[in-house]
Design a protein around this motif. Sequence first.
Motif, PDB file in Angstrom:
ATOM      1  N   LYS A 137       0.850  -1.192   0.000  1.00  0.00           N
ATOM      2  CA  LYS A 137       0.000   0.000   0.000  1.00  0.00           C
ATOM      3  C   LYS A 137       0.882   1.237   0.000  1.00  0.00           C
ATOM      4  N   ILE A 138       0.619   2.117  -0.943  1.00  0.00           N
ATOM      5  CA  ILE A 138       1.442   3.311  -1.124  1.00  0.00           C
ATOM      6  C   ILE A 138       1.015   4.405  -0.146  1.00  0.00           C
ATOM      7  N   SER A 139       2.005   5.106   0.389  1.00  0.00           N
ATOM      8  CA  SER A 139       1.773   6.188   1.345  1.00  0.00           C
ATOM      9  C   SER A 139       1.474   7.497   0.618  1.00  0.00           C
ATOM     10  N   GLY A 140       1.179   8.523   1.389  1.00  0.00           N
ATOM     11  CA  GLY A 140       0.979   9.851   0.823  1.00  0.00           C
ATOM     12  C   GLY A 140       2.264  10.389   0.220  1.00  0.00           C
ATOM     13  N   ALA A 141       2.126  11.293  -0.727  1.00  0.00           N
ATOM     14  CA  ALA A 141       3.275  11.796  -1.485  1.00  0.00           C
ATOM     15  C   ALA A 141       4.066  12.815  -0.671  1.00  0.00           C
ATOM     16  N   LYS A 142       5.330  12.496  -0.422  1.00  0.00           N
ATOM     17  CA  LYS A 142       6.204  13.445   0.268  1.00  0.00           C
ATOM     18  C   LYS A 142       6.283  14.757  -0.494  1.00  0.00           C
ATOM     19  N   ASN A 143       6.422  14.676  -1.806  1.00  0.00           N
ATOM     20  CA  ASN A 143       6.613  15.881  -2.610  1.00  0.00           C
ATOM     21  C   ASN A 143       5.338  16.696  -2.782  1.00  0.00           C
ATOM     22  N   ALA A 144       4.213  16.174  -2.297  1.00  0.00           N
ATOM     23  CA  ALA A 144       2.991  16.969  -2.194  1.00  0.00           C
ATOM     24  C   ALA A 144       2.825  17.488  -0.775  1.00  0.00           C
ATOM     25  N   ALA A 145       3.142  16.649   0.201  1.00  0.00           N
ATOM     26  CA  ALA A 145       2.948  17.025   1.601  1.00  0.00           C
ATOM     27  C   ALA A 145       3.813  18.221   1.995  1.00  0.00           C
ATOM     28  N   LEU A 146       5.067  18.252   1.551  1.00  0.00           N
ATOM     29  CA  LEU A 146       5.975  19.315   1.986  1.00  0.00           C
ATOM     30  C   LEU A 146       5.538  20.707   1.516  1.00  0.00           C
ATOM     31  N   PRO A 147       5.249  20.912   0.214  1.00  0.00           N
ATOM     32  CA  PRO A 147       4.787  22.254  -0.192  1.00  0.00           C
ATOM     33  C   PRO A 147       3.426  22.615   0.389  1.00  0.00           C
ATOM     34  N   ILE A 148       2.576  21.623   0.640  1.00  0.00           N
ATOM     35  CA  ILE A 148       1.279  21.907   1.252  1.00  0.00           C
ATOM     36  C   ILE A 148       1.465  22.320   2.711  1.00  0.00           C
ATOM     37  N   MET A 149       2.393  21.675   3.416  1.00  0.00           N
ATOM     38  CA  MET A 149       2.703  22.102   4.785  1.00  0.00           C
ATOM     39  C   MET A 149       3.239  23.533   4.791  1.00  0.00           C
ATOM     40  N   ALA A 150       4.111  23.853   3.820  1.00  0.00           N
ATOM     41  CA  ALA A 150       4.630  25.221   3.720  1.00  0.00           C
ATOM     42  C   ALA A 150       3.499  26.202   3.446  1.00  0.00           C
ATOM     43  N   ALA A 151       2.536  25.799   2.617  1.00  0.00           N
ATOM     44  CA  ALA A 151       1.417  26.681   2.271  1.00  0.00           C
ATOM     45  C   ALA A 151       0.464  26.885   3.451  1.00  0.00           C
ATOM     46  N   SER A 152       0.482  25.978   4.413  1.00  0.00           N
ATOM     47  CA  SER A 152      -0.394  26.134   5.581  1.00  0.00           C
ATOM     48  C   SER A 152      -0.022  27.368   6.398  1.00  0.00           C
ATOM     49  N   ILE A 153       1.181  27.905   6.182  1.00  0.00           N
ATOM     50  CA  ILE A 153       1.608  29.144   6.835  1.00  0.00           C
ATOM     51  C   ILE A 153       0.663  30.297   6.492  1.00  0.00           C
ATOM     52  N   LEU A 154       0.020  30.226   5.325  1.00  0.00           N
ATOM     53  CA  LEU A 154      -0.850  31.304   4.870  1.00  0.00           C
ATOM     54  C   LEU A 154      -2.135  31.420   5.680  1.00  0.00           C
ATOM     55  N   TYR A 177      -7.801  18.343   4.369  1.00  0.00           N
ATOM     56  CA  TYR A 177      -7.370  17.989   3.017  1.00  0.00           C
ATOM     57  C   TYR A 177      -6.573  16.691   3.051  1.00  0.00           C
ATOM     58  N   ARG A 178      -6.753  15.859   2.021  1.00  0.00           N
ATOM     59  CA  ARG A 178      -6.068  14.568   1.936  1.00  0.00           C
ATOM     60  C   ARG A 178      -4.991  14.615   0.852  1.00  0.00           C
ATOM     61  N   ILE A 179      -3.771  14.273   1.213  1.00  0.00           N
ATOM     62  CA  ILE A 179      -2.621  14.278   0.302  1.00  0.00           C
ATOM     63  C   ILE A 179      -2.736  13.128  -0.699  1.00  0.00           C
ATOM     64  N   ILE A 180      -2.342  13.366  -1.947  1.00  0.00           N
ATOM     65  CA  ILE A 180      -2.372  12.324  -2.978  1.00  0.00           C
ATOM     66  C   ILE A 180      -1.338  11.237  -2.685  1.00  0.00           C
ATOM     67  N   PRO A 181      -1.498  10.041  -3.279  1.00  0.00           N
ATOM     68  CA  PRO A 181      -0.501   8.973  -3.116  1.00  0.00           C
ATOM     69  C   PRO A 181       0.827   9.333  -3.786  1.00  0.00           C
ATOM     70  N   ASP A 182       1.880   8.710  -3.320  1.00  0.00           N
ATOM     71  CA  ASP A 182       3.236   8.986  -3.796  1.00  0.00           C
ATOM     72  C   ASP A 182       3.544   8.158  -5.052  1.00  0.00           C
ATOM     73  N   ARG A 183       3.573   8.828  -6.189  1.00  0.00           N
ATOM     74  CA  ARG A 183       3.806   8.127  -7.461  1.00  0.00           C
ATOM     75  C   ARG A 183       5.225   7.573  -7.551  1.00  0.00           C
ATOM     76  N   ILE A 184       6.189   8.222  -6.908  1.00  0.00           N
ATOM     77  CA  ILE A 184       7.568   7.736  -6.963  1.00  0.00           C
ATOM     78  C   ILE A 184       7.729   6.484  -6.107  1.00  0.00           C
ATOM     79  N   GLU A 185       7.099   6.469  -4.951  1.00  0.00           N
ATOM     80  CA  GLU A 185       7.113   5.250  -4.136  1.00  0.00           C
ATOM     81  C   GLU A 185       6.448   4.111  -4.900  1.00  0.00           C
TER      82      GLU A 185
END
Length: 427
Positions: free
Chosen positions: A17-34, A228-236
Motif C-alpha cells: 500500500k502506497i503512502s501519501g506523497a512526500k513531494n505533495a505534503a511538503l509544499p502543502i505544509m509550507a502553504a499552511s503558513i498562509l 485535506y487529503r494528500i495524494i498517493p506517492d507516485r515515486i514510491e
Amino acid sequence: MGKFVVQGDTVLEGEVKISGAKNAALPIMAASILCDEEVVLENVPRLQDVFVMKDILLSIGFNVIFDKNTLIVSRAKDISCEVPYELVRKMRASFNVLGPIAARAGKARVALPGGCSIGVRPVDFHLEGLKKLGFSIKVEHGFVEATFEKRVEHATITLPFPSVGATEHLMTTASLLEGTHTIIENAAMEPEIVDLQNFLNAMGGNVKGAGTSRIEVEGVKKMNSVRYRIIPDRIEAGTYLIAIAASGGMGAVKNVIPSHLANPLGKLEQIGADLRIYKDTIEISMEKRPKSVDITTNPYPGFPTDLQPQMMVLLSIANGVSVITENVFKTRFLHVDELKRMGADIEVSGNVAIVRGVKKLSGAPVEGTDLRATAALLIAGIIAEGSTEISNVEHIFRGYENVVEKFENLGARIEYVPGETEKNREN
C-alpha cells in the motif's frame, strides 16, 4: 551511519500500500503558513523530511500535532520571521517557506537550503520570481532575506526551466497577495503541483492552470480552515513496481493514481511486464528476462528523474543494451559506481549512461549516495546473488515510509542495523 544487510535471489510477491506523497505534503505544509485557522492534513507520510518541516512550522510559531498519518497545523502566536539554519540545511524543500512567511509577516530570513547531493540546484528562479511579486531580496552570510516592498497589480513570471520548487513557491506566495494577478509561464506540471493548487483553493485561494505550463493566481486577503487529503506517492509506487519486475515477481501496488505513472508504466510494458491497471491499483508480473529499453528523463509528464536509478537496476539485468539520458539532474549517476561493484556493466559519458544487461548481479558492499540511489541499491541487493551490505542508508528514510516492513511483506530479506543518526530519528 545505518546499514542494510540484504539477502539476494529473492522474488517479490504480494501487495503493498502506497503512502501519501512526500513531494505533495511538503509544499502543502509550507502553504499552511498562509492560514490563521486550523489546517488538517490526512495521508501525510511519516518521513524524516516531513518531521523537519514540522519542526520548521513549530519554530516560527505554529502548533503542530502529528498523529499517525494526520497532521494538524494551527497558529500559536505571532509568526517568527527567521527559520533556524540547522533546520533549513537538512532539506531543500524548507526554502519554500520564505515567500509564505514574507507574505504573512512582511519579511522573512531563511538560510540557503541543503538536501540530497545530486548536483547544484540554484534558487535563483525562486528569488527572481519573488522580486516580480514585489519583494526585495538580499543574500548575505548564507541567508536570504525577503521584504515585501510594494504591491503590484500584474506580475508575469517566466521560468527559464519548469522548476517544481519554484513553481510551488511562487504560486503559494502569490495566493495571499491581495490585488495582485500573477501568471507563471513555463510552470512545472507535476501532479504534486495540482495537489497544491487544490489545497490552496480549498483554503479559499484562487489558482488555476496547475497541470499545464501556465498558472494564474488571483491573490486573496485571507485563507480559511480546511481538511485535506494528500495524494498517493507516485515515486514510491514506481519504485515498488520496478522492484517487483526486476525480481521476476508478481504483486499489486495499491492506493495509487495510475495516470500519474503513465510514462513509467509504458516503459515497464516495453520491457515485457504484464500490467493490469484498475482505479487505484496496479497489478504487475514479470515472467521473462526484461528487454532493454531507452530512457530519457524529463519534467512531468516525461520519465521522472526520481525513478531513473531504480530503472537502471532493472535494465542492468535486461537482455540487450539500454541508453539512459538524464536531462534533469546532470550528476544523477552517483549510483553507477556502486552498481558496477555488483557486476553491472554501465558506461557513463556526460549525462548519458550505456547499460549493457548482465545475467545476474552479485552481492557486494556498497554505499547509498542519495535518496533514490539508496532505493535503487536496495532493489539491486534484493535481486543479486548472495548478500549485499548497503551503508549510509539514512537517505532512504527521507522518502519511503516503512520501507523495510513493506519490502519484507513482499518477501525481501533485509536486516536493518541502525547507526547513531537513525537511533535518534523520530518514528
